[in-house]
Design an enzyme around this catalytic site. Structure first.
Site, PDB file in Angstrom:
ATOM      1  N   GLY A   1      52.045  32.541  23.475  1.00  0.00           N
ATOM      2  CA  GLY A   1      51.272  31.327  23.671  1.00  0.00           C
ATOM      3  C   GLY A   1      51.950  30.208  24.419  1.00  0.00           C
ATOM      4  O   GLY A   1      51.314  29.184  24.692  1.00  0.00           O
TER       5      GLY A   1
ATOM      6  N   GLU B   1      55.877  37.230  21.211  1.00  0.00           N
ATOM      7  CA  GLU B   1      54.889  38.022  21.967  1.00  0.00           C
ATOM      8  C   GLU B   1      54.429  37.271  23.213  1.00  0.00           C
ATOM      9  O   GLU B   1      53.236  37.023  23.394  1.00  0.00           O
ATOM     10  CB  GLU B   1      53.655  38.314  21.086  1.00  0.00           C
ATOM     11  CG  GLU B   1      53.930  39.025  19.780  1.00  0.00           C
ATOM     12  CD  GLU B   1      52.689  39.075  18.867  1.00  0.00           C
ATOM     13  OE1 GLU B   1      51.671  38.413  19.169  1.00  0.00           O
ATOM     14  OE2 GLU B   1      52.754  39.778  17.855  1.00  0.00           O
TER      15      GLU B   1
ATOM     16  N   ARG C   1      39.719  32.662  35.647  1.00  0.00           N
ATOM     17  CA  ARG C   1      40.155  31.523  34.842  1.00  0.00           C
ATOM     18  C   ARG C   1      39.459  30.195  35.188  1.00  0.00           C
ATOM     19  O   ARG C   1      39.063  29.469  34.279  1.00  0.00           O
ATOM     20  CB  ARG C   1      41.682  31.367  34.888  1.00  0.00           C
ATOM     21  CG  ARG C   1      42.413  32.604  34.336  1.00  0.00           C
ATOM     22  CD  ARG C   1      43.908  32.380  34.172  1.00  0.00           C
ATOM     23  NE  ARG C   1      44.167  31.386  33.154  1.00  0.00           N
ATOM     24  CZ  ARG C   1      44.478  30.124  33.368  1.00  0.00           C
ATOM     25  NH1 ARG C   1      44.613  29.671  34.604  1.00  0.00           N
ATOM     26  NH2 ARG C   1      44.657  29.299  32.379  1.00  0.00           N
TER      27      ARG C   1
ATOM     28  N   TYR D   1      37.567  28.927  31.994  1.00  0.00           N
ATOM     29  CA  TYR D   1      38.263  27.878  31.238  1.00  0.00           C
ATOM     30  C   TYR D   1      38.332  26.556  31.976  1.00  0.00           C
ATOM     31  O   TYR D   1      39.048  25.657  31.539  1.00  0.00           O
ATOM     32  CB  TYR D   1      39.725  28.278  30.972  1.00  0.00           C
ATOM     33  CG  TYR D   1      39.993  29.616  30.370  1.00  0.00           C
ATOM     34  CD1 TYR D   1      39.464  29.969  29.133  1.00  0.00           C
ATOM     35  CD2 TYR D   1      40.832  30.528  31.013  1.00  0.00           C
ATOM     36  CE1 TYR D   1      39.763  31.197  28.566  1.00  0.00           C
ATOM     37  CE2 TYR D   1      41.137  31.757  30.447  1.00  0.00           C
ATOM     38  CZ  TYR D   1      40.594  32.082  29.232  1.00  0.00           C
ATOM     39  OH  TYR D   1      40.900  33.295  28.669  1.00  0.00           O
TER      40      TYR D   1
ATOM     41  N   CYS E   1      27.302  35.459  43.481  1.00  0.00           N
ATOM     42  CA  CYS E   1      26.062  34.705  43.318  1.00  0.00           C
ATOM     43  C   CYS E   1      26.006  34.033  41.950  1.00  0.00           C
ATOM     44  O   CYS E   1      25.231  34.428  41.068  1.00  0.00           O
ATOM     45  CB  CYS E   1      24.872  35.633  43.531  1.00  0.00           C
ATOM     46  SG  CYS E   1      24.946  36.382  45.161  1.00  0.00           S
TER      47      CYS E   1
ATOM     48  N   TYR F   1      46.534  36.844  33.393  1.00  0.00           N
ATOM     49  CA  TYR F   1      45.082  36.738  33.189  1.00  0.00           C
ATOM     50  C   TYR F   1      44.358  36.576  34.522  1.00  0.00           C
ATOM     51  O   TYR F   1      43.334  35.901  34.611  1.00  0.00           O
ATOM     52  CB  TYR F   1      44.753  35.594  32.210  1.00  0.00           C
ATOM     53  CG  TYR F   1      45.510  35.756  30.902  1.00  0.00           C
ATOM     54  CD1 TYR F   1      45.164  36.773  30.019  1.00  0.00           C
ATOM     55  CD2 TYR F   1      46.603  34.957  30.581  1.00  0.00           C
ATOM     56  CE1 TYR F   1      45.874  36.975  28.851  1.00  0.00           C
ATOM     57  CE2 TYR F   1      47.321  35.144  29.412  1.00  0.00           C
ATOM     58  CZ  TYR F   1      46.949  36.154  28.545  1.00  0.00           C
ATOM     59  OH  TYR F   1      47.654  36.358  27.388  1.00  0.00           O
TER      60      TYR F   1
HETATM   61  C1  LIG Z   1      47.121  37.024  23.990  1.00  0.00           C
HETATM   62  C2  LIG Z   1      48.111  37.243  22.920  1.00  0.00           C
HETATM   63  C3  LIG Z   1      49.464  36.992  23.140  1.00  0.00           C
HETATM   64  C4  LIG Z   1      49.995  36.424  24.442  1.00  0.00           C
HETATM   65  O1  LIG Z   1      49.594  35.118  24.638  1.00  0.00           O
HETATM   66  P1  LIG Z   1      50.181  34.287  25.903  1.00  0.00           P
HETATM   67  O2  LIG Z   1      49.484  33.003  25.818  1.00  0.00           O
HETATM   68  O3  LIG Z   1      49.830  35.058  27.118  1.00  0.00           O
HETATM   69  O4  LIG Z   1      51.645  34.196  25.702  1.00  0.00           O
HETATM   70  C5  LIG Z   1      50.352  37.274  22.125  1.00  0.00           C
HETATM   71  N1  LIG Z   1      49.929  37.770  20.929  1.00  0.00           N
HETATM   72  C6  LIG Z   1      48.631  38.015  20.679  1.00  0.00           C
HETATM   73  C7  LIG Z   1      48.242  38.557  19.370  1.00  0.00           C
HETATM   74  C8  LIG Z   1      47.681  37.763  21.659  1.00  0.00           C
HETATM   75  O5  LIG Z   1      46.397  37.999  21.399  1.00  0.00           O
END
Ligand SMILES: *Cc1c(COP(=O)(O)O)cnc(C)c1O
Length: 426
Positions: free
Chosen positions: A242, A284, A323, A327, A353, A381
């Site tokens: 994240g 992650e 994106r 968003y 379109c 993304y």
């Molecule tokens: C999408 C996601 C991530 C990665 O998020 P980023 O914002 O790209 O770092 C990590 N863990 C889980 C469970 C996710 O769904």
């Protein structure tokens, strides 16, 4: 290296590493995704070096960009992988990823996907509901295996990000409510074919500040302590992904700073309250590793100045980069060649379109028909969310290594898009 992933002008021309982007567009066509290997490595290594000396694992979130070449590069750097489908598992394995470093996230894993992951002996299932827990237990029992499990807890932390990418509040579909977490862990430890090893969370995406991560970490630590009191001893803590990217030059916490802060907090707590016991920390990250490593190249087809807005109609569209439409995301746009043309305030839109088919709005650019532009920070993304809407073949992808360009995904043909369709003789 600049925050825009090895992208810089040399004279009037825009380069990625030692490759002239306009030459790549001419050779491979547009729209074209181009990734810098050096930028990818630089960001992965920022995580890796901050983790050095700690029991930590960086599991790249495959959904951000799942091209085999990207996964292969990261596997060779020692990355683990965070997957959200059986398809992603097969991609990681095809790219040379180690199943012992794969964790499986996602709120709706199917039985077939869990069986596939069990058969490959992945490191951990990040389970998001009691029903999933029970199904995984049954499936593991049926194939004579014990499934390593972490429970994804929803720590009810406001990530202060776009609502579509906020996942840590009580009202999202993700994770097990923090108030029900103790009961869920108790049930999990009673199930015979599960081995409860960890706790995880993922509070959202595109977080510019690490405050919410640290808040979530506090909640997980409290829970681990409560569980330890009941004799449930966890050996891994997964903070999710994240971390955000400075799409528009925003101030962001550096990767190293966030990782060091989180690991220091865990170390302090472990020594004081956890008897120094082993606790592996997982991250992650997706976007923060791959976003800045990629650009999308596109050619201006038509200029359509108007009384209300001036449209530059380019050959990339929302199906290539969703994106902005999804968003309201902002991506920097740079011309591949600085030219002597009047600067005009342009909206860059695609041929699809839909009025939502725009890539950038109100940008002061010197553009002529036929000119090429780069849309920056498109490595995450971007291609991963590309579709075939309007029967538009998906773009080719190139991986740059110094002065060398490697085609890592060929452009689709229209025939590719309907080759699986049939016409019954009704
Ligand atoms: C999408 C996601 C991530 C990665 O998020 P980023 O914002 O790209 O770092 C990590 N863990 C889980 C469970 C996710 O769904």
């Amino acid at each position: 290296m600049s925050p825009s992933g090895g992208i810089a002008y040399r004279g009037t021309r825009l380069f990625i590493e030692d490759c002239d982007l306009a030459a790549l567009a001419d050779e491979f066509g547009t729209p074209l995704y181009v990734y810098s290997r050096a930028a990818l490595q630089e960001r992965f290594r920022a995580y890796a070096s901050a983790c050095a000396g700690h029991d930590a694992l960086i599991c790249y979130a495959v959904k951000a960009n799942s091209n085999l070449a990207i996964l292969n590069q990261l596997a060779r750097e020692g990355a683990g992988f965070d997957i959200v489908s059986g398809g992603e598992l097969l991609r990681v394995l095809a790219a040379g990823g180690d199943p012992k470093r794969i964790i499986f996230s996602g709120v709706g894993k199917s039985a077939a996907e869990m069986e596939l992951a069990l058969s490959h002996g992945i490191a951990c299932f990040n389970v998001e509901s009691l029903s999933e827990l029970r199904l995984l237990d049954r499936l593991a029992g049926a194939c004579g295996k014990t499934a390593p499990v972490s429970l994804r807890v929803n720590p009810d932390v406001d990530a202060k990000t776009h609502p579509y990418v906020a996942t840590g509040l009580r009202d999202t579909k993700f994770g097990i409510d923090i108030d029900g977490a103790l009961a869920a862990f108790r049930e999990a430890t009673m199930l015979p074919n599960l081995r409860v090893i960890g706790i995880d969370c993922h509070i959202g995406s595109q977080l510019l500040d690490d405050g919410p991560f640290m808040q979530a970490l506090e909640r997980l630590i409290e829970l681990i302590d409560e569980l330890a009191h009941e004799g449930i001893v966890l050996t891994h803590l997964d903070l999710g992904g994240g971390l955000g990217v400075a799409y528009q030059g925003e101030a962001t916490v550096a990767i190293e700073e966030y990782v060091r802060r989180a690991l220091a907090r865990v170390d302090r707590w472990r020594e004081q309250f956890h008897g120094g016991a082993a606790l592996r920390v997982l991250f992650e990250p997706g976007r923060s590793i791959v976003a800045a490593a990629g650009v999308l190249l596109s050619r201006v087809q038509y200029l359509k100045p108007g009384s209300a807005r001036n449209y530059a109609i380019v050959d990339a569209a929302m199906n290539d980069l969703l994106r902005p439409a999804l968003y309201d995301a902002w991506h920097e746009v740079l011309p591949l060649e600085k030219v002597d043309a009047p600067v005009v305030n342009w909206d860059l839109v695609g041929p699809v379109c839909e009025s939502g088919d725009w890539l950038a709005r109100a940008r002061d650019l010197a553009l002529r028909e036929g000119d090429l532009v780069a849309i920056l920070n498109a490595g995450a993304y971007g291609m991963a969310m590309a579709s075939n809407y309007n029967t538009r073949p998906r773009a080719a992808e190139i991986l740059i290594d110094g002065a060398h360009a490697h085609l890592v995904r060929k452009r689709e043909t229209p025939e590719d898009l309907f080759c699986g369709e049939t016409m019954p003789a009704l």
